[in-house]
Every structure is written in C-alpha cells, then in structure tokens.
Design a protein around this motif. Structure first.
Motif, PDB file in Angstrom:
ATOM      1  N   MET A   1     -37.544   8.736  70.997  1.00 14.32           N
ATOM      2  CA  MET A   1     -36.446   9.178  70.088  1.00 14.32           C
ATOM      3  C   MET A   1     -36.390  10.695  69.661  1.00 14.32           C
ATOM      4  SD  MET A   1     -34.893   7.507  66.502  1.00 14.32           S
ATOM      5  CE  MET A   1     -36.028   7.561  65.792  1.00 14.32           C
ATOM      6  N   ARG A   2     -35.769  11.726  70.009  1.00 14.10           N
ATOM      7  CA  ARG A   2     -35.714  12.775  69.920  1.00 14.10           C
ATOM      8  C   ARG A   2     -34.882  13.230  68.595  1.00 14.10           C
ATOM      9  NH1 ARG A   2     -37.579  18.179  71.908  1.00 14.10           N
ATOM     10  NH2 ARG A   2     -35.701  19.663  71.131  1.00 14.10           N
ATOM     11  N   LEU A   3     -35.829  13.871  67.666  1.00  9.55           N
ATOM     12  CA  LEU A   3     -35.309  14.447  66.467  1.00  9.55           C
ATOM     13  C   LEU A   3     -35.097  15.897  66.452  1.00  9.55           C
ATOM     14  CD1 LEU A   3     -37.242  12.244  64.000  1.00  9.55           C
ATOM     15  CD2 LEU A   3     -34.872  11.692  64.766  1.00  9.55           C
ATOM     16  N   VAL A   4     -33.860  16.299  65.741  1.00 12.12           N
ATOM     17  CA  VAL A   4     -34.053  17.676  65.577  1.00 12.12           C
ATOM     18  C   VAL A   4     -33.341  18.070  64.262  1.00 12.12           C
ATOM     19  CG1 VAL A   4     -33.459  18.451  68.009  1.00 12.12           C
ATOM     20  CG2 VAL A   4     -31.655  17.825  66.369  1.00 12.12           C
ATOM     21  N   LYS A   5     -33.424  19.033  63.491  1.00 13.45           N
ATOM     22  CA  LYS A   5     -32.853  19.468  62.090  1.00 13.45           C
ATOM     23  C   LYS A   5     -31.764  20.054  62.058  1.00 13.45           C
ATOM     24  CE  LYS A   5     -36.220  20.670  59.274  1.00 13.45           C
ATOM     25  NZ  LYS A   5     -37.398  21.239  58.650  1.00 13.45           N
ATOM     26  N   CYS A   6     -30.934  19.539  61.119  1.00 11.62           N
ATOM     27  CA  CYS A   6     -29.550  20.122  61.119  1.00 11.62           C
ATOM     28  C   CYS A   6     -29.686  21.391  60.305  1.00 11.62           C
ATOM     29  CB  CYS A   6     -28.906  19.297  60.100  1.00 11.62           C
ATOM     30  SG  CYS A   6     -26.953  19.804  59.655  1.00 11.62           S
ATOM     31  N   TYR A   7     -28.834  22.420  60.849  1.00 14.76           N
ATOM     32  CA  TYR A   7     -28.910  23.817  60.735  1.00 14.76           C
ATOM     33  C   TYR A   7     -28.510  24.151  59.186  1.00 14.76           C
ATOM     34  CZ  TYR A   7     -28.002  28.851  60.750  1.00 14.76           C
ATOM     35  OH  TYR A   7     -27.782  30.165  60.458  1.00 14.76           O
ATOM     36  N   TYR A   8     -27.496  23.219  58.770  1.00 15.83           N
ATOM     37  CA  TYR A   8     -26.831  23.412  57.575  1.00 15.83           C
ATOM     38  C   TYR A   8     -27.573  22.464  56.276  1.00 15.83           C
ATOM     39  CZ  TYR A   8     -23.229  25.700  60.144  1.00 15.83           C
ATOM     40  OH  TYR A   8     -22.694  26.320  61.112  1.00 15.83           O
ATOM     41  N   CYS A   9     -27.889  21.305  56.618  1.00 16.55           N
ATOM     42  CA  CYS A   9     -28.390  20.418  55.580  1.00 16.55           C
ATOM     43  C   CYS A   9     -29.878  20.178  55.804  1.00 16.55           C
ATOM     44  CB  CYS A   9     -27.648  18.984  55.296  1.00 16.55           C
ATOM     45  SG  CYS A   9     -27.948  18.132  56.818  1.00 16.55           S
ATOM     46  N   THR A  10     -30.281  20.792  56.584  1.00 19.19           N
ATOM     47  CA  THR A  10     -31.726  20.460  56.978  1.00 19.19           C
ATOM     48  C   THR A  10     -32.303  18.938  57.151  1.00 19.19           C
ATOM     49  OG1 THR A  10     -32.650  20.728  54.972  1.00 19.19           O
ATOM     50  CG2 THR A  10     -32.264  22.746  56.053  1.00 19.19           C
ATOM     51  N   GLU A  11     -31.492  18.090  57.294  1.00 23.59           N
ATOM     52  CA  GLU A  11     -31.881  16.711  57.356  1.00 23.59           C
ATOM     53  C   GLU A  11     -32.108  16.448  58.840  1.00 23.59           C
ATOM     54  OE1 GLU A  11     -29.329  13.675  55.861  1.00 23.59           O
ATOM     55  OE2 GLU A  11     -29.293  14.534  53.633  1.00 23.59           O
ATOM     56  N   LEU A  12     -32.971  15.512  59.269  1.00 25.32           N
ATOM     57  CA  LEU A  12     -33.340  15.307  60.575  1.00 25.32           C
ATOM     58  C   LEU A  12     -32.116  14.389  61.352  1.00 25.32           C
ATOM     59  CD1 LEU A  12     -37.004  14.126  60.482  1.00 25.32           C
ATOM     60  CD2 LEU A  12     -36.112  16.450  61.305  1.00 25.32           C
ATOM     61  N   ILE A  13     -31.805  14.781  62.547  1.00 20.34           N
ATOM     62  CA  ILE A  13     -30.605  14.047  63.413  1.00 20.34           C
ATOM     63  C   ILE A  13     -31.509  13.658  64.458  1.00 20.34           C
ATOM     64  CG2 ILE A  13     -28.593  14.458  64.597  1.00 20.34           C
ATOM     65  CD1 ILE A  13     -28.426  17.479  63.401  1.00 20.34           C
ATOM     66  N   SER A  14     -31.117  12.223  64.624  1.00 16.20           N
ATOM     67  CA  SER A  14     -31.323  11.508  65.831  1.00 16.20           C
ATOM     68  C   SER A  14     -30.306  11.649  66.890  1.00 16.20           C
ATOM     69  CB  SER A  14     -31.312   9.859  65.607  1.00 16.20           C
ATOM     70  OG  SER A  14     -31.762   9.172  66.741  1.00 16.20           O
ATOM     71  N   ARG A  15     -30.808  12.473  67.767  1.00 23.93           N
ATOM     72  CA  ARG A  15     -29.881  12.872  68.909  1.00 23.93           C
ATOM     73  C   ARG A  15     -29.281  11.879  69.907  1.00 23.93           C
ATOM     74  NH1 ARG A  15     -32.572  17.873  72.109  1.00 23.93           N
ATOM     75  NH2 ARG A  15     -30.859  17.257  73.545  1.00 23.93           N
ATOM     76  N   GLU A  16     -29.849  10.623  69.582  1.00 24.32           N
ATOM     77  CA  GLU A  16     -29.388   9.421  70.191  1.00 24.32           C
ATOM     78  C   GLU A  16     -28.550   8.597  69.433  1.00 24.32           C
ATOM     79  OE1 GLU A  16     -33.096   7.955  71.129  1.00 24.32           O
ATOM     80  OE2 GLU A  16     -33.529   9.371  72.683  1.00 24.32           O
ATOM     81  N   ARG A  17     -28.423   8.736  68.234  1.00 22.46           N
ATOM     82  CA  ARG A  17     -27.733   7.790  67.265  1.00 22.46           C
ATOM     83  C   ARG A  17     -26.685   8.630  66.459  1.00 22.46           C
ATOM     84  NH1 ARG A  17     -32.904   4.656  64.959  1.00 22.46           N
ATOM     85  NH2 ARG A  17     -33.675   3.606  66.839  1.00 22.46           N
ATOM     86  N   GLU A  18     -26.830   9.563  65.985  1.00 18.65           N
ATOM     87  CA  GLU A  18     -25.833  10.339  65.149  1.00 18.65           C
ATOM     88  C   GLU A  18     -24.958  11.363  65.986  1.00 18.65           C
ATOM     89  OE1 GLU A  18     -27.318  11.596  61.455  1.00 18.65           O
ATOM     90  OE2 GLU A  18     -29.363  10.932  62.044  1.00 18.65           O
ATOM     91  N   GLU A  19     -23.918  11.680  65.542  1.00 20.91           N
ATOM     92  CA  GLU A  19     -22.834  12.556  65.998  1.00 20.91           C
ATOM     93  C   GLU A  19     -23.308  14.055  65.662  1.00 20.91           C
ATOM     94  OE1 GLU A  19     -18.868  11.987  65.530  1.00 20.91           O
ATOM     95  OE2 GLU A  19     -18.766   9.898  65.894  1.00 20.91           O
ATOM     96  N   PHE A  20     -23.548  14.927  66.721  1.00 20.52           N
ATOM     97  CA  PHE A  20     -24.051  16.217  66.403  1.00 20.52           C
ATOM     98  C   PHE A  20     -23.361  17.149  67.231  1.00 20.52           C
ATOM     99  CE2 PHE A  20     -26.553  14.852  69.659  1.00 20.52           C
ATOM    100  CZ  PHE A  20     -26.927  16.127  70.505  1.00 20.52           C
ATOM    101  N   GLU A  21     -23.408  18.446  67.103  1.00 14.96           N
ATOM    102  CA  GLU A  21     -22.860  19.601  67.985  1.00 14.96           C
ATOM    103  C   GLU A  21     -24.140  20.501  68.181  1.00 14.96           C
ATOM    104  OE1 GLU A  21     -19.090  21.240  67.639  1.00 14.96           O
ATOM    105  OE2 GLU A  21     -18.093  19.545  67.029  1.00 14.96           O
ATOM    106  N   GLN A  22     -24.101  21.119  69.112  1.00 10.64           N
ATOM    107  CA  GLN A  22     -25.274  21.998  69.433  1.00 10.64           C
ATOM    108  C   GLN A  22     -24.499  23.372  69.339  1.00 10.64           C
ATOM    109  OE1 GLN A  22     -27.271  22.157  73.249  1.00 10.64           O
ATOM    110  NE2 GLN A  22     -28.448  23.906  72.784  1.00 10.64           N
ATOM    111  N   LEU A  23     -25.134  24.363  68.156  1.00 13.98           N
ATOM    112  CA  LEU A  23     -24.474  25.443  67.904  1.00 13.98           C
ATOM    113  C   LEU A  23     -24.782  26.630  69.095  1.00 13.98           C
ATOM    114  CD1 LEU A  23     -25.469  25.662  64.393  1.00 13.98           C
ATOM    115  CD2 LEU A  23     -23.202  24.659  65.341  1.00 13.98           C
ATOM    116  N   ASN A  24     -23.917  27.670  69.084  1.00 13.59           N
ATOM    117  CA  ASN A  24     -24.454  28.760  69.917  1.00 13.59           C
ATOM    118  C   ASN A  24     -25.699  29.111  70.020  1.00 13.59           C
ATOM    119  OD1 ASN A  24     -21.620  28.921  71.020  1.00 13.59           O
ATOM    120  ND2 ASN A  24     -21.315  30.223  69.483  1.00 13.59           N
ATOM    121  N   SER A  25     -26.470  29.009  68.922  1.00  9.58           N
ATOM    122  CA  SER A  25     -27.745  29.769  68.777  1.00  9.58           C
ATOM    123  C   SER A  25     -28.681  28.737  69.285  1.00  9.58           C
ATOM    124  CB  SER A  25     -27.935  29.869  67.211  1.00  9.58           C
ATOM    125  OG  SER A  25     -27.986  28.819  66.261  1.00  9.58           O
ATOM    126  N   GLY A  26     -28.325  27.817  69.829  1.00 13.02           N
ATOM    127  CA  GLY A  26     -29.414  26.796  70.275  1.00 13.02           C
ATOM    128  C   GLY A  26     -29.886  25.736  69.351  1.00 13.02           C
TER     129      GLY A  26
END
Length: 69
Positions: A1-26
């Motif tokens: 499971m790959r976790l990344v941090k949300c740029y705005y709320c700083t909560e962890l995002i599970s890239r496999e389970r949650e809806e997210f977008e990749q911003l221009n800044s990567g």
C-alpha cells in the motif's frame, strides 16, 4: 500500500483506496481538498475585487491579506 501526504490537509492518502489528484508540482491532494481550496481562492478574489471597487487605488493589500487570514 502506497501512502502519500495531501498537500492541503497533510493527512495521508492511500493511493489505492481514496480519490486523489496529482498536482503540477508532483504532489498529491484529495479531490475534496482541491475543490475546497479553489472555492476559498475564488471567494478571496471576489472580496479583493469588491474592496478595489470601494477604495480605488488606495488599497492596502498587506492589511487586506492580514485581515482575511
């Protein structure tokens, strides 16, 4: 499971389970956070436009930004 941090709320995002977008800044952000941030920016821009109409060229942008925060 790959976790990344949300740029705005700083909560962890599970890239496999949650809806997210990749911003221009990567970076990554929740779709909900992106919508909320865009709405806040639009409201702020409308407020500044209104203040510019009221005061013309005597606008103190530093003070406006401080009070909006």
């Amino acid at each position: 499971m790959r976790l990344v941090k949300c740029y705005y709320c700083t909560e962890l995002i599970s890239r496999e389970r949650e809806e997210f977008e990749q911003l221009n800044s990567g970076r990554y952000a929740h779709k909900v956070c992106i919508e909320k941030y865009a709405q806040e920016n639009q409201q702020r821009d409308e407020l500044i436009k209104y203040i510019e109409e009221l005061f013309g060229d005597r606008v103190n942008y530093g003070m406006i930004n401080k009070q909006v925060k």
